[in-house]
Design a protein around this motif. Structure first.
Motif, short mmCIF file in Angstrom:
data_model
loop_
_atom_site.label_atom_id
_atom_site.label_comp_id
_atom_site.label_asym_id
_atom_site.label_seq_id
_atom_site.Cartn_x
_atom_site.Cartn_y
_atom_site.Cartn_z
N VAL A 185 0.82 -1.21 0.00
CA VAL A 185 0.00 0.00 0.00
C VAL A 185 0.85 1.26 0.00
O VAL A 185 0.64 2.16 -0.82
CB VAL A 185 -0.97 0.02 1.21
N ALA A 186 1.80 1.37 0.94
CA ALA A 186 2.55 2.61 1.10
C ALA A 186 4.03 2.33 1.32
O ALA A 186 4.39 1.50 2.18
CB ALA A 186 2.00 3.43 2.27
N ASN A 187 4.85 3.02 0.53
CA ASN A 187 6.31 2.93 0.67
C ASN A 187 6.89 4.29 1.03
O ASN A 187 6.34 5.34 0.67
CB ASN A 187 6.96 2.45 -0.63
N ALA A 188 8.02 4.27 1.75
CA ALA A 188 8.76 5.48 2.08
C ALA A 188 10.09 5.46 1.35
O ALA A 188 10.73 4.39 1.22
CB ALA A 188 8.99 5.58 3.58
N ASN A 189 10.54 6.62 0.87
CA ASN A 189 11.77 6.72 0.09
C ASN A 189 12.76 7.65 0.77
O ASN A 189 12.37 8.72 1.27
CB ASN A 189 11.46 7.25 -1.31
N LEU A 190 14.01 7.24 0.79
CA LEU A 190 15.07 8.06 1.37
C LEU A 190 16.21 8.16 0.36
O LEU A 190 16.65 7.15 -0.19
CB LEU A 190 15.59 7.43 2.66
N ALA A 191 16.70 9.38 0.10
CA ALA A 191 17.84 9.60 -0.79
C ALA A 191 18.78 10.59 -0.14
O ALA A 191 18.37 11.68 0.27
CB ALA A 191 17.37 10.12 -2.14
N LEU A 192 20.06 10.22 -0.02
CA LEU A 192 21.08 11.06 0.61
C LEU A 192 22.31 11.12 -0.29
O LEU A 192 22.60 10.17 -1.03
CB LEU A 192 21.50 10.49 1.96
N ASP A 193 23.04 12.22 -0.22
CA ASP A 193 24.34 12.28 -0.88
C ASP A 193 25.26 13.19 -0.10
O ASP A 193 24.81 14.04 0.68
CB ASP A 193 24.22 12.74 -2.34
N GLY A 194 26.55 12.98 -0.29
CA GLY A 194 27.55 13.77 0.44
C GLY A 194 28.91 13.64 -0.22
O GLY A 194 29.12 12.80 -1.11
N THR A 195 29.84 14.47 0.22
CA THR A 195 31.19 14.50 -0.33
C THR A 195 32.20 14.62 0.80
O THR A 195 31.95 15.34 1.78
CB THR A 195 31.37 15.69 -1.30
N ARG A 213 16.49 13.88 0.97
CA ARG A 213 15.05 13.98 1.19
C ARG A 213 14.47 12.66 1.64
O ARG A 213 14.92 11.58 1.23
CB ARG A 213 14.32 14.42 -0.08
N PHE A 214 13.47 12.77 2.51
CA PHE A 214 12.64 11.62 2.89
C PHE A 214 11.22 11.90 2.41
O PHE A 214 10.66 12.96 2.69
CB PHE A 214 12.63 11.44 4.42
N THR A 215 10.66 10.96 1.66
CA THR A 215 9.30 11.15 1.14
C THR A 215 8.43 9.94 1.49
O THR A 215 8.88 8.79 1.43
CB THR A 215 9.30 11.35 -0.38
N LEU A 216 7.19 10.24 1.85
CA LEU A 216 6.17 9.22 2.12
C LEU A 216 4.91 9.69 1.40
O LEU A 216 4.05 10.36 1.98
CB LEU A 216 5.93 9.06 3.62
N PRO A 217 4.81 9.42 0.09
CA PRO A 217 3.73 10.00 -0.73
C PRO A 217 2.33 9.73 -0.20
O PRO A 217 1.46 10.60 -0.29
CB PRO A 217 3.94 9.34 -2.10
N ALA A 218 2.09 8.55 0.38
CA ALA A 218 0.75 8.22 0.85
C ALA A 218 0.27 9.13 1.97
O ALA A 218 -0.93 9.28 2.19
CB ALA A 218 0.70 6.76 1.31
N MET A 219 1.22 9.76 2.68
CA MET A 219 0.87 10.66 3.78
C MET A 219 1.23 12.11 3.45
O MET A 219 1.14 12.99 4.31
CB MET A 219 1.58 10.23 5.06
N GLY A 220 1.69 12.36 2.22
CA GLY A 220 2.03 13.71 1.82
C GLY A 220 3.28 14.25 2.48
O GLY A 220 3.46 15.47 2.59
N VAL A 221 4.20 13.36 2.91
CA VAL A 221 5.41 13.79 3.60
C VAL A 221 6.55 13.96 2.59
O VAL A 221 6.82 13.08 1.78
CB VAL A 221 5.83 12.77 4.68
#
Length: 371
Positions: free
Chosen positions: A161-171, A205-213
């Motif tokens: 039903v609902a997935n959460a996505n996390l994407a990070l980057d750094g140097t 960014r952290f996104t949880l589309p099902a909850m509008g986050v």
């Protein structure tokens, strides 16, 4: 004595042995600083290693993961270009993927990770100053590198039903220091090379589309320093023996902490608590004629797990070869097979998870030019 004909194939085997299975933490490729010893005014080497591991989960709190092959295939690129600025000084620019990891838990029935992947690309400049001795040459080696860290994770919050996505980057930035000694006429060389550690304050960014986050996220972690001793020598006409031992300070990687200040339920902590790791390689090479050479190696890579994850010992057998063409180039290639020992997590949130022993297969191809 055709020792020099063997040298072009050494990189193929070295890459296979280092990158075949990720046993020692997240190690993948090593910068091709050996190009500094090539005799040409300008030298270029490029190659890629494809690695396909297979390992199945035998025990897990999520019944949907039992029998799951959670490892994924990956590529390790390597590019190196060297210029001899003047006789005692050479410098090389290199690129490789120094660290990485990729897992897939799709099919799970309970909330948790579905996919996780990270890569660390390294761009470096390394120089070697040569000092002639009564017999042979002594080298002082130094250089700097920049690492680019990219991390992605998908979590199942409500399965199907609902997935959460996390994407990070750094140097971050680091350096290399070392010394070497060689006697070219007998293909003898020994080198001691240190690579510094790096630390990350990655953001994304952290996104949880099902909850509008859609919120800012921050991650912190460490990658290790290492020290490697390599040695090679001609042992008979057309024959070369080589070996290496490498210490990697994986104990600095205690955890990967992620913070989402505007949505605290998304905070996470992956605990590793690794111990330091050792990698030992031994092999032999043979020049069949002035154009064709081959070699074989055996590598033991110590698993660094202390019971918090599944990083176990790996044994790798690799075969490599090189063929010189009529244009002054050299085609290199190799194959490798790794045996991955079984492992079990006894601490943390995944205590009781276990994986069977498995195999990894690797294929390397590359090309070298000198002028």
């Amino acid at each position: 004595m055709r020792h020099h004909a063997i040298g072009g194939a050494l990189l193929a085997v070295a890459m296979l042995a280092a990158g075949s299975a990720q046993a020692g933490g997240f190690s993948r490729g090593s910068a091709d600083t050996d190009i500094l010893y090539e005799p040409g005014q300008f030298d270029f080497r490029a190659g890629v290693t494809f690695v396909s591991p297979s390992r199945k989960i035998t025990s897990d709190g999520d019944p949907g993961l039992i029998g799951k092959d959670y490892t994924e295939s990956y590529f390790i690129p390597s590019i190196a270009a060297k210029v001899r600025l003047f006789d005692p000084l050479s410098c090389a620019g290199t690129y490789t993927q120094a660290y990485g990891g990729s897992v897939n838990y799709e099919g799970r029935l309970l909330p948790g990770k579905l996919r996780e992947e990270f890569t660390v690309d390294e761009f470096a400049l390394t120089c070697a100053a040569k000092f002639g001795m009564e017999r042979g040459n002594f080298y002082v080696i130094g250089g700097a590198f920049v690492e680019r860290f990219d991390y992605e994770r998908v979590n199942s919050v409500i399965p199907g039903v609902a997935n959460a996505n996390l994407a990070l980057d750094g140097t971050d930035y680091g350096y290399r220091l070392g010394v070497a000694y060689d006697i070219p006429e007998i293909a003898f060389r020994t080198q001691l090379l240190y690579r510094s550690s790096t630390s990350y304050g990655a953001d994304g960014r952290f996104t949880l589309p099902a909850m509008g986050v859609d919120a800012a996220a921050f991650g912190t972690g460490n990658l290790p320093q290492n020290l490697e001793l390599k040695i090679q020598s001609g042992i008979a006409p057309g024959w070369l023996a080589f070996g290496s031992i490498k210490w990697t300070d994986w104990s600095v990687q205690n955890q990967l902490a992620v913070s989402v200040p505007d949505f605290p339920p998304a905070d996470s902590l992956d605990v590793y608590n690794w111990k330091d790791g050792w990698t030992v390689t031994a092999g032999v090479g043979h020049a069949f004629n002035d154009r064709i050479s081959g070699l074989a190696s055996l590598t033991w890579d110590q698993g660094v797990s202390t019971g918090w994850d599944l990083s176990s010992d790996t044994w790798t057998v690799a075969l490599g070869g090189s063929v010189k063409d009529s244009w002054g180039g050299e085609l290199r290639g190799g194959v490798g097979v790794s045996y991955l020992t079984s492992a079990e997590e006894v601490f943390g949130a995944n205590a009781g998870r276990a994986v069977d022993s498995g195999w990894a297969y690797a294929l390397n191809v590359g090309y070298k030019l000198s002028w």
